[in-house]
Design a protein around this motif. Structure first.
Motif, PDB file in Angstrom:
ATOM      1  N   SER A 151      -0.845  -6.535  -5.106  1.00  0.00           N
ATOM      2  CA  SER A 151      -0.481  -6.743  -3.709  1.00  0.00           C
ATOM      3  C   SER A 151       1.039  -6.669  -3.533  1.00  0.00           C
ATOM      4  O   SER A 151       1.637  -7.475  -2.842  1.00  0.00           O
ATOM      5  CB  SER A 151      -1.006  -8.105  -3.223  1.00  0.00           C
ATOM      6  OG  SER A 151      -1.025  -8.196  -1.829  1.00  0.00           O
ATOM      7  N   LEU A 152       1.637  -5.672  -4.168  1.00  0.00           N
ATOM      8  CA  LEU A 152       3.095  -5.543  -4.179  1.00  0.00           C
ATOM      9  C   LEU A 152       3.596  -4.323  -3.421  1.00  0.00           C
ATOM     10  O   LEU A 152       4.514  -4.428  -2.606  1.00  0.00           O
ATOM     11  CB  LEU A 152       3.598  -5.466  -5.629  1.00  0.00           C
ATOM     12  CG  LEU A 152       5.066  -5.033  -5.768  1.00  0.00           C
ATOM     13  CD1 LEU A 152       5.996  -6.196  -5.415  1.00  0.00           C
ATOM     14  CD2 LEU A 152       5.368  -4.495  -7.153  1.00  0.00           C
ATOM     15  N   LEU A 153       3.004  -3.151  -3.699  1.00  0.00           N
ATOM     16  CA  LEU A 153       3.586  -1.895  -3.221  1.00  0.00           C
ATOM     17  C   LEU A 153       3.785  -1.884  -1.716  1.00  0.00           C
ATOM     18  O   LEU A 153       4.770  -1.335  -1.221  1.00  0.00           O
ATOM     19  CB  LEU A 153       2.707  -0.708  -3.633  1.00  0.00           C
ATOM     20  CG  LEU A 153       2.485  -0.492  -5.124  1.00  0.00           C
ATOM     21  CD1 LEU A 153       1.655   0.761  -5.345  1.00  0.00           C
ATOM     22  CD2 LEU A 153       3.807  -0.409  -5.875  1.00  0.00           C
ATOM     23  N   HIS A 154       2.855  -2.480  -0.964  1.00  0.00           N
ATOM     24  CA  HIS A 154       2.943  -2.395   0.502  1.00  0.00           C
ATOM     25  C   HIS A 154       4.074  -3.237   1.078  1.00  0.00           C
ATOM     26  O   HIS A 154       4.393  -3.107   2.254  1.00  0.00           O
ATOM     27  CB  HIS A 154       1.605  -2.775   1.147  1.00  0.00           C
ATOM     28  CG  HIS A 154       1.159  -4.166   0.898  1.00  0.00           C
ATOM     29  ND1 HIS A 154       0.393  -4.526  -0.192  1.00  0.00           N
ATOM     30  CD2 HIS A 154       1.351  -5.309   1.614  1.00  0.00           C
ATOM     31  CE1 HIS A 154       0.133  -5.817  -0.133  1.00  0.00           C
ATOM     32  NE2 HIS A 154       0.712  -6.311   0.946  1.00  0.00           N
ATOM     33  N   HIS A 155       4.686  -4.104   0.262  1.00  0.00           N
ATOM     34  CA  HIS A 155       5.849  -4.872   0.726  1.00  0.00           C
ATOM     35  C   HIS A 155       7.163  -4.125   0.498  1.00  0.00           C
ATOM     36  O   HIS A 155       8.200  -4.548   1.019  1.00  0.00           O
ATOM     37  CB  HIS A 155       5.935  -6.213  -0.007  1.00  0.00           C
ATOM     38  CG  HIS A 155       4.799  -7.141   0.275  1.00  0.00           C
ATOM     39  ND1 HIS A 155       4.482  -7.571   1.543  1.00  0.00           N
ATOM     40  CD2 HIS A 155       3.913  -7.738  -0.557  1.00  0.00           C
ATOM     41  CE1 HIS A 155       3.444  -8.392   1.487  1.00  0.00           C
ATOM     42  NE2 HIS A 155       3.079  -8.492   0.231  1.00  0.00           N
ATOM     43  N   LEU A 156       7.151  -3.054  -0.287  1.00  0.00           N
ATOM     44  CA  LEU A 156       8.374  -2.370  -0.688  1.00  0.00           C
ATOM     45  C   LEU A 156       8.724  -1.253   0.296  1.00  0.00           C
ATOM     46  O   LEU A 156       7.840  -0.498   0.702  1.00  0.00           O
ATOM     47  CB  LEU A 156       8.206  -1.761  -2.086  1.00  0.00           C
ATOM     48  CG  LEU A 156       7.819  -2.724  -3.203  1.00  0.00           C
ATOM     49  CD1 LEU A 156       7.520  -1.937  -4.482  1.00  0.00           C
ATOM     50  CD2 LEU A 156       8.920  -3.749  -3.453  1.00  0.00           C
ATOM     51  N   PRO A 157       9.993  -1.102   0.638  1.00  0.00           N
ATOM     52  CA  PRO A 157      10.355  -0.009   1.545  1.00  0.00           C
ATOM     53  C   PRO A 157      10.090   1.362   0.928  1.00  0.00           C
ATOM     54  O   PRO A 157       9.680   2.286   1.613  1.00  0.00           O
ATOM     55  CB  PRO A 157      11.848  -0.229   1.818  1.00  0.00           C
ATOM     56  CG  PRO A 157      12.316  -1.203   0.803  1.00  0.00           C
ATOM     57  CD  PRO A 157      11.133  -1.996   0.363  1.00  0.00           C
TER      58      PRO A 157
END
Length: 337
Positions: A151-157
């Protein structure tokens, strides 16, 4: 193709959402800053706010770990848990990898508050684990042979650039277990949307009969449940990130920067498409395993009435790539000189 991020469409969408609040930073910087503010608040009760993680994901992570161990059985796993949050994926590795096979576990998170929760959860299970919020403090003596994210990639620009930037820390045959990311394919699948809309129509009148809706508001009003979006909005305004106090909706869109909530958002470039991801990651990573789920969007399937659970199962059989969320396993592509 613009690739799996389709950055221009998402940028245009976010520019329109944020315009009334007069942001004072470039969009990528704003995403990073607001995520920091949001997760500083959410860290204290993240696990309570996301019960679906503990209910839905452990079997998927067990399957991913088993698959990775079948494909490669090193003497010891050297693990980088990147964006470790409160330690969910680290715990899954500790519980599911063969005893004694973890030679190194480094947990990194940009949020010190999240990292503190991870330390509290993981240190008792793995006393040799190390924790850091400083990228430069990640040890480089031996390359990691297992990268894990959840659940990390979608927080990254820019997820593609971030993962590529970790290449120097990984060995040439590293595996990457990437759990629980949002897919735009769900909203672009007409059959999925038809059933989802029927479900929403039923839920519209049922939710008014549920006391939980009102209990949640009471818990937030009395401070028994945090409201990270509201808190982050106030703090972002106080810090001068905006000239006008942003709405909780705008904060939520910045935090979940690549999460689509509608067909319009999906077609604008929000959410990930696994087929485009394969193309964009091809220079560094090869997809070796995929599972999608969540055929009722943000609603956890396990909490739904039996007939809706069956409907979700049927959609999954017909459209195995088109759930609203997915987990993946990637193998690093050997680099030629």
């Amino acid at each position: 193709t613009l690739g799996f991020l389709q950055p221009m469409g998402n940028t245009n969408l976010m520019t329109g959402i944020l315009a009334p609040f007069q942001p004072q930073l470039p969009l990528e910087e704003l995403v990073l800053e607001v995520n920091q503010l949001y997760h500083a608040v959410e860290a204290r009760d993240y696990d309570q706010r996301h019960p679906e993680v503990r209910e839905q994901l452990p079997p998927l992570w067990q399957e991913m770990i088993d698959q990775a161990h079948l494909n490669r059985q090193p003497e010891q796993w050297r693990i980088l848990d990147f964006g470790c949050g409160t330690g969910f994926e680290a715990e899954q590795l500790i519980r599911n990898l063969p005893q004694g096979s973890i030679g190194q576990l480094i947990c990194y998170d940009a949020s010190p508050e999240m990292l503190a929760q991870c330390r509290a959860n993981i240190a008792p299970l793995c006393p040799t684990a190390r924790f850091t919020s400083n990228l430069r403090a990640i040890p480089t003596e031996q390359p990691f042979n297992l990268l894990v994210t959840n659940s990390l990639l979608h927080h990254l620009p820019d997820p593609l650039a971030t993962i590529h930037g970790l290449s120097s820390l990984l060995d040439q045959e590293a595996f990457w277990l990437a759990g629980h990311e949002p897919s735009s394919r769900f909203y672009r699948n007409q059959e999925c949307q038809k059933l989802y809309n029927l479900f929403l129509q039923e839920r519209q009148w049922r939710k008014f009969l549920s006391p939980e809706r009102y209990l949640q508001r009471l818990r937030q009003a009395f401070g028994l449940e945090s409201n990270p979006a509201n808190r982050a909005a106030k703090e972002a305004f106080r810090k001068g990130l905006f000239k006008q106090k942003p709405s909780a909706l705008a904060i939520g869109r910045l935090v979940d920067f690549h999460v689509a909530h509608s067909l319009e958002e999906a077609t604008s470039g929000r959410g990930f498409d696994i087929e485009l991801m394969q193309t964009d990651f091809a220079a560094d990573w090869q997809l070796v395993w995929l599972k999608t789920y969540s055929f009722m969007g943000a609603f956890y399937e396990g909490s739904l009435p039996k007939h809706w659970q069956q409907s979700c199962y049927n959609l999954g059989q017909r459209f195995p790539k088109d759930g609203a969320n997915f987990c993946t396993i990637w193998r690093r592509v050997a680099q030629t000189a």
